[in-house]
Motif scaffolding. Structure first.
Motif, mmCIF file in Angstrom:
data_model
loop_
_atom_site.group_PDB
_atom_site.id
_atom_site.type_symbol
_atom_site.label_atom_id
_atom_site.label_comp_id
_atom_site.label_asym_id
_atom_site.label_seq_id
_atom_site.Cartn_x
_atom_site.Cartn_y
_atom_site.Cartn_z
ATOM 1 N N UNK A 1 0.818 -1.218 0.000
ATOM 2 C CA UNK A 1 0.000 0.000 0.000
ATOM 3 C C UNK A 1 0.845 1.258 0.000
ATOM 4 N N UNK A 2 1.895 1.268 0.806
ATOM 5 C CA UNK A 2 2.804 2.421 0.842
ATOM 6 C C UNK A 2 3.493 2.589 -0.507
ATOM 7 N N UNK A 3 3.918 1.494 -1.099
ATOM 8 C CA UNK A 3 4.563 1.561 -2.414
ATOM 9 C C UNK A 3 3.589 2.064 -3.479
ATOM 10 N N UNK A 4 2.318 1.687 -3.368
ATOM 11 C CA UNK A 4 1.311 2.201 -4.308
ATOM 12 C C UNK A 4 1.170 3.715 -4.170
ATOM 13 N N UNK A 5 1.181 4.207 -2.944
ATOM 14 C CA UNK A 5 1.081 5.659 -2.721
ATOM 15 C C UNK A 5 2.235 6.378 -3.410
ATOM 16 N N UNK A 6 3.424 5.808 -3.332
ATOM 17 C CA UNK A 6 4.582 6.416 -3.995
ATOM 18 C C UNK A 6 4.454 6.364 -5.522
ATOM 19 N N UNK A 7 3.824 5.314 -6.026
ATOM 20 C CA UNK A 7 3.761 5.111 -7.476
ATOM 21 C C UNK A 7 2.582 5.817 -8.149
ATOM 22 N N UNK A 8 1.678 6.395 -7.402
ATOM 23 C CA UNK A 8 0.465 6.965 -8.006
ATOM 24 C C UNK A 8 0.625 8.396 -8.507
ATOM 25 N N UNK A 9 1.813 8.929 -8.436
ATOM 26 C CA UNK A 9 2.055 10.312 -8.868
ATOM 27 C C UNK A 9 1.671 10.502 -10.326
ATOM 28 N N UNK A 10 1.030 11.624 -10.606
ATOM 29 C CA UNK A 10 0.638 11.950 -11.981
ATOM 30 C C UNK A 10 0.267 13.427 -12.061
ATOM 31 N N UNK A 11 0.168 13.906 -13.272
ATOM 32 C CA UNK A 11 -0.329 15.254 -13.517
ATOM 33 C C UNK A 11 -1.331 15.163 -14.662
ATOM 34 N N UNK A 12 -2.480 15.790 -14.478
ATOM 35 C CA UNK A 12 -3.549 15.739 -15.466
ATOM 36 C C UNK A 12 -3.955 17.156 -15.831
ATOM 37 N N UNK A 13 -4.033 17.422 -17.122
ATOM 38 C CA UNK A 13 -4.480 18.728 -17.619
ATOM 39 C C UNK A 13 -5.774 18.533 -18.401
ATOM 40 N N UNK A 14 -6.751 19.384 -18.117
ATOM 41 C CA UNK A 14 -8.006 19.358 -18.868
ATOM 42 C C UNK A 14 -8.479 20.788 -19.094
ATOM 43 N N UNK A 15 -9.683 20.959 -19.546
ATOM 44 C CA UNK A 15 -10.199 22.302 -19.833
ATOM 45 C C UNK A 15 -10.252 23.188 -18.591
ATOM 46 N N UNK A 16 -10.463 22.599 -17.434
ATOM 47 C CA UNK A 16 -10.614 23.352 -16.194
ATOM 48 C C UNK A 16 -9.279 23.807 -15.610
ATOM 49 N N UNK A 17 -8.236 22.996 -15.783
ATOM 50 C CA UNK A 17 -6.941 23.319 -15.195
ATOM 51 C C UNK A 17 -6.055 22.095 -15.094
ATOM 52 N N UNK A 18 -5.247 22.078 -14.040
ATOM 53 C CA UNK A 18 -4.253 21.026 -13.855
ATOM 54 C C UNK A 18 -4.441 20.403 -12.472
ATOM 55 N N UNK A 19 -4.380 19.083 -12.422
ATOM 56 C CA UNK A 19 -4.419 18.347 -11.163
ATOM 57 C C UNK A 19 -3.089 17.641 -10.993
ATOM 58 N N UNK A 20 -2.436 17.876 -9.865
ATOM 59 C CA UNK A 20 -1.141 17.275 -9.556
ATOM 60 C C UNK A 20 -1.338 16.318 -8.387
ATOM 61 N N UNK A 21 -0.985 15.042 -8.585
ATOM 62 C CA UNK A 21 -1.060 14.042 -7.523
ATOM 63 C C UNK A 21 0.369 13.652 -7.169
ATOM 64 N N UNK A 22 0.781 13.964 -5.941
ATOM 65 C CA UNK A 22 2.103 13.621 -5.419
ATOM 66 C C UNK A 22 1.903 12.788 -4.159
ATOM 67 N N UNK A 23 2.020 11.489 -4.264
ATOM 68 C CA UNK A 23 1.842 10.646 -3.084
ATOM 69 C C UNK A 23 0.462 10.827 -2.488
ATOM 70 N N UNK A 24 0.405 11.275 -1.243
ATOM 71 C CA UNK A 24 -0.879 11.466 -0.561
ATOM 72 C C UNK A 24 -1.562 12.789 -0.893
ATOM 73 N N UNK A 25 -0.808 13.758 -1.414
ATOM 74 C CA UNK A 25 -1.358 15.093 -1.658
ATOM 75 C C UNK A 25 -1.849 15.249 -3.094
ATOM 76 N N UNK A 26 -2.979 15.875 -3.239
ATOM 77 C CA UNK A 26 -3.523 16.213 -4.553
ATOM 78 C C UNK A 26 -3.752 17.721 -4.581
ATOM 79 N N UNK A 27 -3.213 18.366 -5.605
ATOM 80 C CA UNK A 27 -3.376 19.815 -5.773
ATOM 81 C C UNK A 27 -4.150 20.055 -7.063
ATOM 82 N N UNK A 28 -5.147 20.913 -7.012
ATOM 83 C CA UNK A 28 -5.900 21.286 -8.204
ATOM 84 C C UNK A 28 -5.714 22.774 -8.451
#
Length: 142
Positions: free
Chosen positions: A54-81
């Motif tokens: 589970x901890x390793x999954x948290x480390x591996x889930x990082x991503x950045x998504x861009x859409x019409x509304x803006x950008x979502x950044x997922x870094x481990x446990x934190x998600x920024x929109x």
């Protein structure tokens, strides 16, 4: 605009492979432990393996998504929109493990969804994100 998502390749493969090895190892260990080990002890070993996975999954889930509304950044446990207007640019210093988003309020946010260890793939992702921010973000020409 369609949604664009960037994820690191190596920073996902390594944790998931390691998680599989840990879980399988703990299952094997639970099976081969000698008789004084009770069923609860064996279940505990498997539970520890699953917790590590589970901890390793948290480390591996990082991503950045861009859409019409803006950008979502997922870094481990934190998600920024962020809305596009909040973004000034994206930079990646020489030798840095990942880029940072420059925000209109003067702060920065790391973008672990693009990893320098991915080489040319990371450079392409960085260029694509920078182009989108230039087109839609606060830095665009008026």
């Amino acid at each position: 605009m369609t949604t664009a998502t960037w994820r690191p390749r190596r920073a996902r493969i390594v944790p998931y492979v390691l998680a599989a090895v840990v879980v399988l190892g703990m299952i094997l260990l639970a099976v081969v432990m000698p008789a004084p080990w009770a069923v609860g002890d064996r279940i505990g070993l498997v539970a520890i393996g699953l917790a590590v996975a589970g901890v390793l999954h948290i480390l591996a889930r990082s991503r950045i998504t861009a859409d019409d509304e803006g950008v979502t950044v997922v870094n481990g446990l934190r998600t920024h929109e962020f809305e596009w207007a909040e973004l000034l640019g994206v930079t990646m210093s020489e030798g840095a493990p990942w880029p940072t988003l420059d925000l209109a309020d003067g702060s920065t946010v790391p973008v672990m969804g693009i990893q320098a260890s991915d080489g040319e793939r990371a450079n392409r992702a960085l260029a694509e994100l920078a182009a989108l921010i230039h087109e839609r973000g606060e830095a665009r020409d008026h």
